[in-house]
Design a protein around this motif. Structure first.
Motif, PDB file in Angstrom:
ATOM      1  N   GLY A   1       0.802  -1.222   0.000  1.00 61.53           N
ATOM      2  CA  GLY A   1       0.000   0.000   0.000  1.00 61.53           C
ATOM      3  C   GLY A   1       0.830   1.263   0.000  1.00 61.53           C
ATOM      4  N   PHE A   2       2.005   1.223   0.642  1.00 61.53           N
ATOM      5  CA  PHE A   2       2.885   2.397   0.632  1.00 61.53           C
ATOM      6  C   PHE A   2       3.318   2.705  -0.793  1.00 61.53           C
ATOM      7  CE2 PHE A   2       7.227   3.927   0.237  1.00 61.53           C
ATOM      8  CZ  PHE A   2       7.150   5.145   0.887  1.00 61.53           C
ATOM      9  N   ALA A   3       3.822   1.681  -1.494  1.00 60.31           N
ATOM     10  CA  ALA A   3       4.285   1.880  -2.871  1.00 60.31           C
ATOM     11  C   ALA A   3       3.145   2.352  -3.773  1.00 60.31           C
ATOM     12  CB  ALA A   3       4.894   0.589  -3.405  1.00 60.31           C
ATOM     13  N   GLU A   4       1.967   1.776  -3.568  1.00 62.42           N
ATOM     14  CA  GLU A   4       0.795   2.177  -4.357  1.00 62.42           C
ATOM     15  C   GLU A   4       0.514   3.670  -4.162  1.00 62.42           C
ATOM     16  OE1 GLU A   4      -3.785   1.406  -3.520  1.00 62.42           O
ATOM     17  OE2 GLU A   4      -2.858  -0.386  -4.381  1.00 62.42           O
ATOM     18  N   ALA A   5       0.619   4.140  -2.927  1.00 64.27           N
ATOM     19  CA  ALA A   5       0.365   5.554  -2.634  1.00 64.27           C
ATOM     20  C   ALA A   5       1.426   6.454  -3.271  1.00 64.27           C
ATOM     21  CB  ALA A   5       0.325   5.772  -1.125  1.00 64.27           C
ATOM     22  N   MET A   6       2.688   6.024  -3.225  1.00 63.85           N
ATOM     23  CA  MET A   6       3.753   6.828  -3.837  1.00 63.85           C
ATOM     24  C   MET A   6       3.561   6.902  -5.359  1.00 63.85           C
ATOM     25  SD  MET A   6       5.333   7.806  -1.175  1.00 63.85           S
ATOM     26  CE  MET A   6       3.752   7.581  -0.305  1.00 63.85           C
ATOM     27  N   GLU A   7       3.120   5.799  -5.944  1.00 62.02           N
ATOM     28  CA  GLU A   7       2.861   5.784  -7.388  1.00 62.02           C
ATOM     29  C   GLU A   7       1.714   6.729  -7.744  1.00 62.02           C
ATOM     30  OE1 GLU A   7       2.356   1.577  -7.767  1.00 62.02           O
ATOM     31  OE2 GLU A   7       4.497   1.201  -7.449  1.00 62.02           O
TER      32      GLU A   7
END
Length: 270
Positions: free
Chosen positions: A255-261
């Motif tokens: 979810g962190f990576a998804e948010a940064m993307e």
């Protein structure tokens, strides 16, 4: 819509998975933020020593905010700002934690002090911060140098009640907020993850509207309240999600990576 110039992230339950791993996708997402000229840093209830292992993999160049943002430490682990709990408030918090049956941990700038090495979460914390505790029989000599006091308890409902009692008892003398369902953190008054975000925005000369924050717990709400964009993890409690502008996937689902993307896309990158 204001472009994001800075991202400030929580660590446990957000940047890291349940087993305290930084995924390849999360690391890659931070690298892409750097490449896009977006600042990135972390703030956590962890002590500074427990954040050190993330400095190199994330190529952090901004200061980080240990102890729920009540200290500011540069990437070389040198203090930029350091604040302490008033000794009277520290002593009062110990009494209340004992009344609620919580294990007591006291953190100074460089030590983790405990009086019960068989406590339920000691091994977990050793794994989390990658450091060992110092066992003491009396916390009194350390009350004047306390950066953070933690009540650790497997009784989540009891610790929630303890949090309310602690907040009423300490008032403005110290900040008391849960960083996990099993940890209640007492930190210096007037400083929190929100004040850390404000300090970083000021350092970079940017508007708070250009800051995005991401987290999963009650102690992250202080930074949600000051940032233009706030993102709650999918594993966050409902009241945390309710106060965020966006909700991403869980920390087990990148979810962190998804948010940064999402932020990169919003900024017109990738």
């Amino acid at each position: 819509m204001t472009k994001i110039s800075l991202v400030v992230s929580d660590v446990d339950g957000t940047l890291l998975t349940k087993d305290k791993t930084l995924t390849v996708r999360a690391r890659s997402a931070v690298q892409r933020l750097h490449q896009a000229g977006i600042g990135f840093t972390i703030t956590s209830s962890r002590p500074a020593i427990g954040m050190r292992f993330l400095i190199d993999p994330l190529a952090l160049w901004l200061p980080v905010g240990p102890f729920n943002g009540s200290s500011i430490i540069d990437p070389e682990m040198r203090p930029v700002e350091q604040h302490l709990i008033p000794p009277g408030a520290a002593e009062r918090s110990l009494h209340i934690l004992r009344e609620f049956g919580a294990d007591i941990w006291l953190f100074t700038a460089d030590k983790w002090l405990i009086d019960n090495p068989r406590g339920s979460y000691v091994a977990h914390e050793q794994h989390t911060i990658r450091a060992d505790p110092t066992i003491v029989t009396d916390f009194t000599p350390y009350l004047a140098s306390a950066c953070k006091i933690v009540g650790a308890s497997a009784d989540a409902a009891g610790l929630e009640r303890c949090e309310k009692t602690m907040q009423q008892a300490l008032g403005s003398e110290a900040t008391a907020v849960r960083s996990q369902t099993y940890y209640l953190d007492i930190t210096p008054p007037g400083f929190n993850k929100g004040t850390f975000v404000q300090a970083m925005a000021k350092r970079l000369g940017i508007s708070l509207d250009a800051v995005a924050t991401i987290g999963d717990m009650q102690n992250d709400l202080a930074m949600f309240s000051v940032s233009g964009t706030s993102i709650a993890m999918g594993n966050a409690a409902d009241n945390v999600k309710d106060q965020a502008t966006h909700v991403t996937a869980t920390n087990e689902q990148d979810g962190f990576a998804e948010a940064m993307e999402m932020i990169l896309k919003r900024n017109g990158v990738g």
